[in-house]
Design a protein around this motif. Structure first.
Motif, PDB file in Angstrom:
ATOM      1  N   GLY A  19       0.831  -1.212   0.000  1.00 35.02           N
ATOM      2  CA  GLY A  19       0.000   0.000   0.000  1.00 35.02           C
ATOM      3  C   GLY A  19       0.859   1.253   0.000  1.00 35.02           C
ATOM      4  O   GLY A  19       0.631   2.194  -0.770  1.00 35.02           O
ATOM      5  N   LEU A  20       1.883   1.204   0.840  1.00 28.72           N
ATOM      6  CA  LEU A  20       2.777   2.356   0.966  1.00 28.72           C
ATOM      7  C   LEU A  20       3.417   2.729  -0.367  1.00 28.72           C
ATOM      8  O   LEU A  20       3.654   3.905  -0.655  1.00 28.72           O
ATOM      9  N   SER A  21       3.677   1.727  -1.194  1.00 28.91           N
ATOM     10  CA  SER A  21       4.371   1.987  -2.456  1.00 28.91           C
ATOM     11  C   SER A  21       3.564   2.934  -3.350  1.00 28.91           C
ATOM     12  O   SER A  21       4.101   3.492  -4.298  1.00 28.91           O
ATOM     13  N   ARG A  22       2.279   3.102  -3.057  1.00 24.99           N
ATOM     14  CA  ARG A  22       1.481   4.087  -3.803  1.00 24.99           C
ATOM     15  C   ARG A  22       1.142   5.299  -2.934  1.00 24.99           C
ATOM     16  O   ARG A  22       0.345   6.149  -3.324  1.00 24.99           O
ATOM     17  N   MET A  23       1.724   5.351  -1.747  1.00 22.14           N
ATOM     18  CA  MET A  23       1.341   6.428  -0.823  1.00 22.14           C
ATOM     19  C   MET A  23       2.515   7.109  -0.147  1.00 22.14           C
ATOM     20  O   MET A  23       2.340   7.735   0.888  1.00 22.14           O
ATOM     21  N   MET A  24       3.723   6.943  -0.681  1.00 25.70           N
ATOM     22  CA  MET A  24       4.864   7.597  -0.035  1.00 25.70           C
ATOM     23  C   MET A  24       4.877   9.043  -0.520  1.00 25.70           C
ATOM     24  O   MET A  24       5.705   9.449  -1.341  1.00 25.70           O
ATOM     25  N   ASN A  25       3.929   9.785   0.013  1.00 28.04           N
ATOM     26  CA  ASN A  25       3.686  11.116  -0.513  1.00 28.04           C
ATOM     27  C   ASN A  25       4.669  12.134   0.031  1.00 28.04           C
ATOM     28  O   ASN A  25       4.975  12.129   1.216  1.00 28.04           O
ATOM     29  N   GLY A  26       5.078  13.016  -0.861  1.00 28.72           N
ATOM     30  CA  GLY A  26       5.796  14.208  -0.418  1.00 28.72           C
ATOM     31  C   GLY A  26       4.776  15.297  -0.155  1.00 28.72           C
ATOM     32  O   GLY A  26       3.595  15.014   0.087  1.00 28.72           O
ATOM     33  N   ARG A  27       5.228  16.565  -0.230  1.00 29.85           N
ATOM     34  CA  ARG A  27       4.300  17.674   0.045  1.00 29.85           C
ATOM     35  C   ARG A  27       4.542  18.831  -0.905  1.00 29.85           C
ATOM     36  O   ARG A  27       5.638  19.012  -1.420  1.00 29.85           O
ATOM     37  N   VAL A  28       3.489  19.603  -1.092  1.00 35.14           N
ATOM     38  CA  VAL A  28       3.639  20.881  -1.796  1.00 35.14           C
ATOM     39  C   VAL A  28       3.433  21.958  -0.742  1.00 35.14           C
ATOM     40  O   VAL A  28       2.431  21.958  -0.029  1.00 35.14           O
TER      41      VAL A  28
END
Ligand code: NAD
Length: 517
Positions: A128-137
């Motif tokens: 799941g994480l592999s599609r959710m390792m989000n950065g930020r704007v």
């Protein structure tokens, strides 16, 4: 090899050859020192494993770097798909691998299988994480600018692990590290090489099938020297170390001195605090499991028990009844609740701790000795009696209370006010896990708040051990402040890039600074 052992090994395609290769960097090799894998329940030598020579270690590090250069550009969801396949391959061998953990480490079968399940769970999580390792704007103060925080792969992550969780701790690390796009090199405990070989075979077969270099998940077995060389190596971007406080202190200093990244998961000295309103039908079995489970060899094992003065007798008599029901046995036998300590040295540490308790006037309520009349094949096993000790008083400056004795010894103290119990809970160097037993919300508020327990894991009506993978796992103070597994732990396995991007035709400086002649 006994039938008992050869059945377990052959189910995992581990050859019963005279010597096994203990290094994998895309290919299996190993011509360094020989390490024995010994079954702690019987003393049987299970295998001889050849560890890495310094040259083989360096080649493994070079191959890890090459593998990282390739893997960092594989899209994260694709990395997740590989993790999904690893998850499936592990689940297909759950029982067999669980049995190997019991055979080689000594924990009972349900806990061995549970350890593999933990790896399966964290692999699920990391898919799941592999599609959710989000950065930020981030909003920029400058017109036509934007700021991004981008998680990039970190490089080569070395995982140095302890004997007591020979599979799950690697699993926590590998799953996050692989999702993050790193190459991971594992240096397991020298006394559990077979578990690491079996896991690496399973993982590498998935990598091979997907055309991914095997060194994405490499292995170098070996002892202190191999560990120390990894820790010192500039080729390792992050060292994730799980083990004792003594070794962890050194590892932390060495990695810090070369400005590498380090994650420390060290010893615990965990307390359960039982209030007068606690539901004892829940609390007593939980303390029993926390103190006796894995023969007291979990970092989260319950080692200190603080009982409110009004329930001492009731609690202890129920606990003693449970202790009396425990018999040592073969960890592979599903009826066994008490397996052996991992080695002879651990038995000595246990005996010395009991001696010290006696010398300082403690009452030994139950236990306090090794089992001496066990029959074959267990008579050479390292079985000790789970022990309950009541020192004369609580003094957290005494080693009875402030050291982690990695054995099933539970030390009991009596308090009158929750504040006193919290002070004792917090008054030791370690800060891994703690648990409060109460039905009163006001106690819960105190316990989990700013003046409450200072450990990393702060439970209520749940024992100190047996964490799920969802929350970040780890401890404070001399436990090392590391966090692994769930929560935000993945953020440590990446290299964060703060990127300010100018889309405009101007180039203003931040804070309105003017710098033109
Ligand atoms: P240990 O410290 O003896 O060994 C841990 C690892 O360090 C092994 O792989 C060992 O070979 C390696 N090592 C030894 N000397 C080294 C050196 N000089 N440089 C680099 N590496 C070196 O620990 P152990 O006896 O295997 O494990 C038990 C300890 O681990 C307990 O204290 C337990 O609480 C702790 N532990 C902590 C956690 C946690 O998550 N906090 C989990 C499991 C175990």
């Amino acid at each position: 090899l006994s039938n008992r052992a050869s059945t377990v090994l052959s189910a995992l395609d581990i050859p019963t050859a005279s010597e096994l290769h203990g290094v994998y960097d895309g290919e299996w090799c190993g011509s360094g020192d020989i390490f024995e894998s010994v079954c702690p329940a019987t003393g049987e030598v299970l295998a001889h494993v050849r560890s890495a020579t310094p040259q083989e270690l360096q080649r493994a590090l070079d191959r890890s770097r090459e593998a990282y250069m390739f893997f960092r550009s594989v899209p994260a969801p694709r990395r997740g798909e590989i993790l999904r396949q690893i998850r499936e391959a592990l689940a297909a061998k759950r029982e067999e691998l669980g049995a190997l953990i019991s055979l080689e480490m000594g924990k009972i079968r349900t806990e061995g299988v549970g350890e593999v399940q933990e790896f399966v769970d964290i692999a699920d999580y990391a898919v799941g994480l592999s599609r959710m390792m989000n950065g930020r704007v981030v909003a920029s103060e400058r017109p036509g600018h934007t700021i991004l925080e981008v998680p990039n792969p970190l490089g080569v992550v070395a995982v140095l692990s302890a004997f007591n969780f020979p599979v799950a701790v690697y699993g926590w690390n590998l799953a996050l590290s692989l999702a993050a796009g790193n190459a991971t090199l594992w240096k397991p405990s020298p006394s559990t090489p077979l578990c690491s070989i079996a896991v690496t075979k399973i993982v590498s077969s998935v990598l091979e099938k997907n055309g991914i270099p095997g060194a994405v998940a490499g292995l170098v077995t070996g002892g202190k020297d191999v560990g120390a060389s990894i820790v010192e190596s500039e080729d390792v971007d992050m060292v994730s170390f799980t083990g004792s406080e003594t070794v962890g202190r050194r590892v932390g200093q060495v990695v810090q001195s070369r400005f590498g990244k380090v994650l420390l998961e060290l010893g615990g000295n965990n307390a359960a605090v039982v209030m007068p309103d606690a539901d004892l039908s829940l609390a007593v079995p939980a303390v029993f499991f926390g103190a006796v489970g894995t023969a007291g060899q979990r970092c989260t094992s319950t080692r200190r028990l603080y009982l409110h003065s009004s329930i001492v007798q009731k609690f202890l008599s129920r606990l003693e009844t449970l202790y009396a029901s425990v018999h040592p046995g073969d960890p592979l036998d599903s009826a066994t609740l008490l397996g052996p300590l991992h080695n002879r040295n651990a038995v000595e540490i246990y005996s010395n701790a009991v001696d010290h308790l006696l010398k300082t006037g403690a009452e030994i309520l139950t236990g306090g000795a090794s089992y001496t009349s066990l029959k074959d094949p267990l008579k050479n096993g390292h079985f000790v009696m789970p022990t309950i000790a009541i020192p004369e008083r609580v003094d957290v400056s005494d080693k009875v209370w402030n050291t982690e004795t990695f054995a099933p010894i539970l030390t009991v103290g009596v308090f009158d006010e929750l504040e006193e119990a919290i002070e004792w809970n917090n008054g030791v160097p370690q800060g891994l896990s703690s648990s409060l037993w109460t039905r009163d919300l006001r106690n819960v508020g105190k316990w989990i708040g700013p003046a409450g327990s200072d450990t990393g894991i702060v439970n209520v009506n749940v024992g100190t051990s047996g964490a799920e993978i969802g929350a970040a796992f780890g401890g404070n103070k001399s436990t090392g402040w590391g966090r692994e597994s769930g929560g935000d732990a993945w953020k440590q396995y990446v290299r964060w890039s703060a990127c300010t991007v100018n889309f405009s035709d101007e180039a203003p400086l931040a804070q309105g600074v003017q710098f033109s002649p």
